[in-house]
Scaffold this active site. Structure first.
Site, PDB file in Angstrom:
ATOM      1  N   ASN A  51       0.874  -1.180   0.000  1.00 37.97           N
ATOM      2  CA  ASN A  51       0.000   0.000   0.000  1.00 37.97           C
ATOM      3  C   ASN A  51       0.908   1.226   0.000  1.00 37.97           C
ATOM      4  O   ASN A  51       1.479   1.575   1.022  1.00 37.97           O
ATOM      5  CB  ASN A  51      -0.896  -0.017   1.249  1.00 37.97           C
TER       6      ASN A  51
ATOM      7  N   LYS B 245       0.047   4.219  -0.389  1.00 39.06           N
ATOM      8  CA  LYS B 245      -0.648   5.407   0.135  1.00 39.06           C
ATOM      9  C   LYS B 245      -0.364   6.604  -0.772  1.00 39.06           C
ATOM     10  O   LYS B 245      -0.273   6.453  -1.989  1.00 39.06           O
ATOM     11  CB  LYS B 245      -0.239   5.679   1.587  1.00 39.06           C
TER      12      LYS B 245
ATOM     13  N   HIS C 156      -9.772   1.067   4.157  1.00 37.41           N
ATOM     14  CA  HIS C 156      -8.547   1.250   4.944  1.00 37.41           C
ATOM     15  C   HIS C 156      -8.861   2.190   6.110  1.00 37.41           C
ATOM     16  O   HIS C 156      -9.651   3.124   5.968  1.00 37.41           O
ATOM     17  CB  HIS C 156      -7.440   1.839   4.052  1.00 37.41           C
TER      18      HIS C 156
ATOM     19  N   GLU D 203      -7.371   4.587   7.356  1.00 39.38           N
ATOM     20  CA  GLU D 203      -7.135   6.017   7.099  1.00 39.38           C
ATOM     21  C   GLU D 203      -8.326   6.616   6.361  1.00 39.38           C
ATOM     22  O   GLU D 203      -8.703   7.763   6.604  1.00 39.38           O
ATOM     23  CB  GLU D 203      -5.830   6.194   6.303  1.00 39.38           C
TER      24      GLU D 203
ATOM     25  N   GLU E 116      -6.080  -5.051  10.181  1.00 44.37           N
ATOM     26  CA  GLU E 116      -5.058  -4.037  10.435  1.00 44.37           C
ATOM     27  C   GLU E 116      -5.374  -3.293  11.727  1.00 44.37           C
ATOM     28  O   GLU E 116      -6.185  -2.346  11.715  1.00 44.37           O
ATOM     29  CB  GLU E 116      -5.014  -3.030   9.293  1.00 44.37           C
TER      30      GLU E 116
ATOM     31  N   GLY F 113       1.799   2.121  10.776  1.00 44.87           N
ATOM     32  CA  GLY F 113       2.748   3.230  10.667  1.00 44.87           C
ATOM     33  C   GLY F 113       3.367   3.640  11.996  1.00 44.87           C
ATOM     34  O   GLY F 113       4.002   4.688  12.097  1.00 44.87           O
TER      35      GLY F 113
ATOM     36  N   SER G 162       2.803  -2.336  10.469  1.00 43.05           N
ATOM     37  CA  SER G 162       4.249  -2.377  10.681  1.00 43.05           C
ATOM     38  C   SER G 162       4.868  -3.736  10.351  1.00 43.05           C
ATOM     39  O   SER G 162       5.761  -4.210  11.060  1.00 43.05           O
ATOM     40  CB  SER G 162       4.604  -1.930  12.104  1.00 43.05           C
TER      41      SER G 162
HETATM   42  C1  PEP Z   1      -1.014   0.080   5.793  1.00 40.59           C
HETATM   43  O1  PEP Z   1      -0.811   1.066   5.124  1.00 40.59           O
HETATM   44  O2  PEP Z   1      -2.026  -0.582   5.555  1.00 40.59           O
HETATM   45  C2  PEP Z   1      -0.029  -0.320   6.794  1.00 40.59           C
HETATM   46  C3  PEP Z   1      -0.213  -1.430   7.441  1.00 40.59           C
HETATM   47  O3  PEP Z   1       1.028   0.528   6.984  1.00 40.59           O
HETATM   48  P1  PEP Z   1       2.402   0.162   7.750  1.00 40.59           P
HETATM   49  O4  PEP Z   1       2.891  -1.135   7.169  1.00 40.59           O
HETATM   50  O5  PEP Z   1       3.321   1.311   7.440  1.00 40.59           O
HETATM   51  O6  PEP Z   1       2.084   0.043   9.205  1.00 40.59           O
END
Ligand code: PEP
Length: 253
Positions: free
Chosen positions: A9, A11, A97, A99, A169, A175, A215
Site C-alpha cells: 500500500n 498510500k 482502509h 485512514e 489491520e 505506521g 508495521s
Molecule cells: C497500511 O498502510 O495498511 C499499513 C499497514 O502501513 P504500515 O505497514 O506502514 O504500518
C-alpha cells in the site's frame, strides 16, 4: 492451499518516476511465485495503468486501486468509479482502509456498497478491518472487528464471500512501528475466520485469505506469516523500499 498474498500500500507516497523505479527494482529481483502466492501493488490512481503494464508479464503480480467510490457514476467530482477501474484492467481494490474510515468518514454501510460494486464489476475487494488502541486496551477488539465484518460483508452470498480478501489491520500498529505479536495476530485472525464460518460455513471461511497489516517489516514478516491463519500482509512503509518488499514477498508461505 489458501492464497498467500503480499500487498503493498503505497498510500500517497512516491512520484510517478520513483514508483516506476521501485517497481522495476522489485521485478528485477526475479521472484518466482508459486501458484497460490500473489504480490499486489495498491498504488495511487495516476500510476495504475503504468503499474498494470509493468506487472502484465509477471506471474501472479497485480495492480490494485487504494479506493473507489460507492456510487456507480455521476456528479461526484474528483472521484473514481469501479467501472473506471475495470475499464483499465485493474482487478483489485483496497476497501475501508482505516485512514479512509477516519479521514473520509467512510462508514460500514458505505463500504458494503463499495464491496457490492467491486463484485459486480469483477474486482476483488481487499476489505480492511481493525480496531483502534482504546478498543484493544478495553479488550473488546473481537466484537469491534466482528461488527465491521457483519455490517459490510454479511449481506453477501457464500459464493461472493469466497472471492474476497480480508486485511486485519489494528490501527495502533499502522505506521507506528508497533506490530501485533504473532500470538495476537493469529488469535484474532482465527477469530475472524470463525465469525465468517458462523455465517458462511467453515469450508468458505477456510478459503478466504486474511492478511495482517501493521508495521510488517522484512525482519518480522516470516514469523507473522508462519501462523496458520495469517495469509500474508498488507504493507505500508516497508513496501516503499524495494529490498524490504522483496523480502516480504519471499516470506510468504
Ligand atoms: C497500511 O498502510 O495498511 C499499513 C499497514 O502501513 P504500515 O505497514 O506502514 O504500518
Amino acid at each position: 492451499m489458501r492464497k498467500q498474498i503480499a500487498a503493498a500500500n503505497w498510500k500517497m507516497n512516491l512520484t510517478y518516476q520513483d514508483g516506476e523505479k521501485l517497481l522495476d527494482e522489485i521485478l528485477d529481483a526475479g521472484i518466482s511465485l508459486a501458484p497460490h502466492q500473489h504480490a499486489i501493488f495498491a498504488v495511487p490512481f495516476p500510476y495504475l495503468i503504468m503499474t498494470r503494464s509493468e506487472v502484465a508479464e509477471e506471474y501472479n503480480f497485480h495492480a490494485a486501486a487504494q479506493n473507489c467510490h460507492h456510487k456507480t457514476a455521476g456528479a461526484y467530482t474528483g472521484e473514481v468509479s469501479v467501472e473506471m477501474l475495470q475499464s483499465i484492467g485493474v482487478h483489485y481494490c483496497v476497501i475501508g482502509h482505516s485512514e479512509r474510515r477516519e479521514y473520509n468518514a467512510e462508514t460500514n454501510a458505505m463500504l458494503a456498497a463499495k464491496v457490492n460494486l467491486c463484485l459486480e464489476y469483477g474486482i476483488t475487494p481487499i476489505f480492511c478491518c481493525g480496531e483502534p488502541l482504546d478498543i484493544r486496551e478495553a479488550g473488546t477488539q473481537n466484537d469491534f472487528v466482528a461488527t465491521q465484518l457483519k455490517e459490510s460483508l454479511f449481506h453477501l452470498t457464500a459464493e461472493q464471500l469466497r472471492t474476497i480478501i480480508i486485511a486485519y489491520e489494528p490501527i495502533w500498529a499502522i505506521g507506528t512501528g508497533k506490530t501485533a505479536s504473532t500470538e495476537q495476530a493469529q488469535e484474532i485472525h482465527q477469530y475472524l475466520r470463525s465469525v465468517l464460518a458462523g455465517k458462511f460455513g467453515a469450508e468458505v471461511a477456510d478459503e478466504v485469505p486474511i492478511l495482517y497489516g501493521g508495521s510488517v517489516k522484512a525482519g518480522n514478516a516470516a514469523e507473522l506469516f508462519a501462523s496458520p491463519d495469517v495469509d500474508g500482509g498488507l504493507v505500508g512503509g516497508a513496501s516503499l523500499v524495494a529490498a524490504d518488499f522483496v523480502s516480504i514477498i519471499r516470506a510468504l508461505k
